[in-house]
Design a protein around this motif. Structure first.
Motif, PDB file in Angstrom:
ATOM      1  N   ASP A 177       0.843  -1.191   0.000  1.00 25.66           N
ATOM      2  CA  ASP A 177       0.000   0.000   0.000  1.00 25.66           C
ATOM      3  C   ASP A 177       0.880   1.243   0.000  1.00 25.66           C
ATOM      4  OD1 ASP A 177      -2.417  -1.379   0.127  1.00 25.66           O
ATOM      5  OD2 ASP A 177      -2.393  -1.473   2.315  1.00 25.66           O
ATOM      6  N   GLY A 178       0.437   2.279  -0.711  1.00 26.77           N
ATOM      7  CA  GLY A 178       1.140   3.558  -0.686  1.00 26.77           C
ATOM      8  C   GLY A 178       2.237   3.709  -1.715  1.00 26.77           C
ATOM      9  N   MET A 179       2.334   2.818  -2.678  1.00 25.60           N
ATOM     10  CA  MET A 179       3.387   2.913  -3.677  1.00 25.60           C
ATOM     11  C   MET A 179       3.049   3.977  -4.716  1.00 25.60           C
ATOM     12  SD  MET A 179       4.473  -1.091  -4.277  1.00 25.60           S
ATOM     13  CE  MET A 179       6.035  -0.678  -5.052  1.00 25.60           C
ATOM     14  N   THR A 180       4.092   4.611  -5.250  1.00 27.93           N
ATOM     15  CA  THR A 180       3.923   5.596  -6.315  1.00 27.93           C
ATOM     16  C   THR A 180       3.933   4.893  -7.662  1.00 27.93           C
ATOM     17  OG1 THR A 180       6.296   5.963  -6.583  1.00 27.93           O
ATOM     18  CG2 THR A 180       5.140   7.327  -4.934  1.00 27.93           C
ATOM     19  N   TRP A 181       3.547   5.627  -8.691  1.00 28.47           N
ATOM     20  CA  TRP A 181       3.595   5.068 -10.038  1.00 28.47           C
ATOM     21  C   TRP A 181       5.019   4.661 -10.402  1.00 28.47           C
ATOM     22  CZ3 TRP A 181      -0.133   3.103 -12.708  1.00 28.47           C
ATOM     23  CH2 TRP A 181      -1.446   3.548 -12.534  1.00 28.47           C
ATOM     24  N   GLU A 182       5.979   5.480 -10.007  1.00 32.30           N
ATOM     25  CA  GLU A 182       7.377   5.164 -10.327  1.00 32.30           C
ATOM     26  C   GLU A 182       7.807   3.847  -9.680  1.00 32.30           C
ATOM     27  OE1 GLU A 182       6.683   9.274 -11.305  1.00 32.30           O
ATOM     28  OE2 GLU A 182       6.300   8.161  -9.446  1.00 32.30           O
ATOM     29  N   GLU A 183       7.398   3.627  -8.431  1.00 31.37           N
ATOM     30  CA  GLU A 183       7.769   2.394  -7.732  1.00 31.37           C
ATOM     31  C   GLU A 183       7.102   1.173  -8.362  1.00 31.37           C
ATOM     32  OE1 GLU A 183       8.523   4.041  -3.177  1.00 31.37           O
ATOM     33  OE2 GLU A 183       6.457   3.735  -3.895  1.00 31.37           O
ATOM     34  N   VAL A 184       5.874   1.321  -8.758  1.00 33.74           N
ATOM     35  CA  VAL A 184       5.165   0.207  -9.383  1.00 33.74           C
ATOM     36  C   VAL A 184       5.749  -0.087 -10.767  1.00 33.74           C
ATOM     37  CG1 VAL A 184       2.933  -0.550 -10.283  1.00 33.74           C
ATOM     38  CG2 VAL A 184       3.055   0.598  -8.070  1.00 33.74           C
ATOM     39  N   ILE A 185       6.127   0.955 -11.490  1.00 35.29           N
ATOM     40  CA  ILE A 185       6.740   0.766 -12.806  1.00 35.29           C
ATOM     41  C   ILE A 185       8.078   0.028 -12.672  1.00 35.29           C
ATOM     42  CG2 ILE A 185       7.821   1.986 -14.750  1.00 35.29           C
ATOM     43  CD1 ILE A 185       5.580   4.118 -14.391  1.00 35.29           C
ATOM     44  N   ASP A 186       8.846   0.335 -11.623  1.00 31.49           N
ATOM     45  CA  ASP A 186      10.102  -0.386 -11.381  1.00 31.49           C
ATOM     46  C   ASP A 186       9.831  -1.877 -11.151  1.00 31.49           C
ATOM     47  OD1 ASP A 186      11.711   1.811 -11.693  1.00 31.49           O
ATOM     48  OD2 ASP A 186      11.837   2.284  -9.547  1.00 31.49           O
TER      49      ASP A 186
END
Length: 432
Positions: A177-186
């Motif tokens: 929970d709380g991940m950014t788009w950048e973190e999910v894209i990684d």
């Protein structure tokens, strides 16, 4: 079904609703016709925009209404290419109720086919304070002169769904929970790979419009009467979306099939309707090993979700049974029925947190899942919307597809989308 067949089918239903008493009742006045107590009434409900299955309609609407008012029957009609709002209006054969979303309400408003519920709400003591404030504000925004055209039914939320087996297969930590788009894209980059001849996809990013909601980007300015599809905000969300599709190999041919059937898609940023589909698969003996976390957010807008999409019930102005139709609205929004709906995986529009705690309790596929992730973010404030907004929004998907296909860079695609939207808006303005 041909258009004439549609008229015939609806005509039978409408005649049945008025023929029980041997007379056709007048529809004038906000209260509609006066029907004697316990006199049989047949209502028709048209579904468009907001999804509801036949099973959900039976359990959440038809049966609760029948239990409280045995003389009221409701027939559900699903929209298709032959059953459009325009064809219903032109045929002169209209349903009593419409199960829809904000766009659907605006469509019927353009056709002058909606009933202002303000008088019925006041006369029946229907308490709007029971509902989530942003949901009520959304409905209020649909009436230019203070009309209240619908009552809330449920809320369609967003979440990041993921396949645990794929994360385990490639030894990648689960999303949180709380991940950014950048973190999910990684994460998506690590999961997108060709393994033993099988292509696996890391992430389907959902629609660009959901991201624009998170940053409160408006596509139309009501003051200038111009589209507003350019600027840093739009560039930002196009960049984020393109970063997903730019991952080599991360282009699933069909995101639903890839996630639910083929199980080759690791993560899907999607609406909560996926839960119903996953429950169906469980009941078919095809259960996935899945879970969910909060919808990815932007660094500059932490914990801000997409807007809460409201599914609602509106009444047509031509209904011969307005009092009975309003009783349906009252029943389906009662606490007991909203609680049951919430347990079945449709998020309640009531603001009582105790009801929300039971979300999905009756769904086998949600047992042990991270349900709190649904409530981790705060829905974005609903933006201004009207028919001109819809015209501008209509250019967004075309623009991002051009970018993805390499037909235009982001700035060019947005500029040309804005120009096309303005031409359409100008054409509509000239009709007024």
């Amino acid at each position: 079904m041909k258009h004439t067949s549609l008229i015939a089918v609806l005509s039978v239903l409408i005649l049945a609703s008025s023929g029980c008493s041997g007379r056709v009742e007048p529809s004038g006045g906000s209260g509609g016709s006066v029907v004697a107590d316990n006199e049989p009434v047949k209502l028709t409900m048209y579904q468009r925009g907001a999804n509801i299955s036949d099973e959900e309609f039976r359990v959440l609407i038809a049966e609760p209404v029948k239990k409280k008012y045995p003389y009221i029957d409701i027939e559900l009609i699903h929209a298709d290419k032959d059953k459009t709002p325009e064809s219903l209006v032109s045929s002169g054969v209209m349903p009593d109720l419409v199960f829809t979303n904000a766009l659907g309400v605006r469509t019927f408003n353009e056709l002058n086919a909606m009933e202002d519920l303000s008088t019925l709400i006041k006369a029946n003591g229907f308490d709007l304070n029971r509902f989530e404030p942003n949901v009520i504000e959304t409905i209020k925004s649909l009436g230019a002169q203070g009309q209240f055209y619908a009552v809330p039914f449920s809320i369609n939320f967003t979440a990041l769904f993921y396949n645990k087996d794929l994360f385990d297969k490639f030894a990648i930590p689960y999303p949180k929970d709380g991940m950014t788009w950048e973190e999910v894209i990684d994460l998506a980059k690590q999961l997108t790979r060709l393994d033993n001849g099988q292509q696996y996809y890391g992430l389907h990013p959902g629609g660009v419009e959901l991201k624009s909601e998170q940053l409160s980007l408006v596509s139309f300015d009501p003051n200038t009467k111009k589209a507003t599809l350019s600027g840093d905000g739009w560039v930002r969300i196009f960049q984020a979306h393109k970063a997903v599709t730019d991952i080599p190999g991360n282009q699933p041919p069909n995101n639903l099939a890839a996630f639910q059937i083929d199980q080759t898609l690791a993560m899907s940023a999607a609406k909560g309707a996926r839960i119903g589909e996953l429950e169906d698969l469980y009941n078919q003996g095809k259960a996935l090993n899945w879970d969910l976390v909060s919808f990815p957010t932007f660094r500059e807008a932490p914990r801000i979700d997409a807007e809460a999409a409201t599914h609602m019930l509106m009444m047509t102005s031509t209904s011969n049974h307005k009092e009975a139709a309003f009783k349906v609205m009252e029943v389906v929004t009662e606490e007991a029925n909203q609680s049951e709906m919430n347990k079945r995986g449709r998020l309640t529009s009531l603001k009582d947190p105790k009801i929300k705690e039971n979300f999905g309790a009756n769904l086998h596929s949600l047992k042990g899942k991270n349900v709190k992730g649904i409530f981790y973010n705060t829905p974005a404030v609903n933006r201004y919307n009207d028919k001109f907004t819809d015209l501008a929004k209509g250019q967004i998907t075309t623009a991002i597809n051009r970018v993805i296909k390499g037909e235009a860079d982001i700035n060019t695609a947005l500029r040309e989308a804005e120009e096309l939207a303005n031409k359409q808006i100008e054409t509509e303005l000239k009709k007024q």
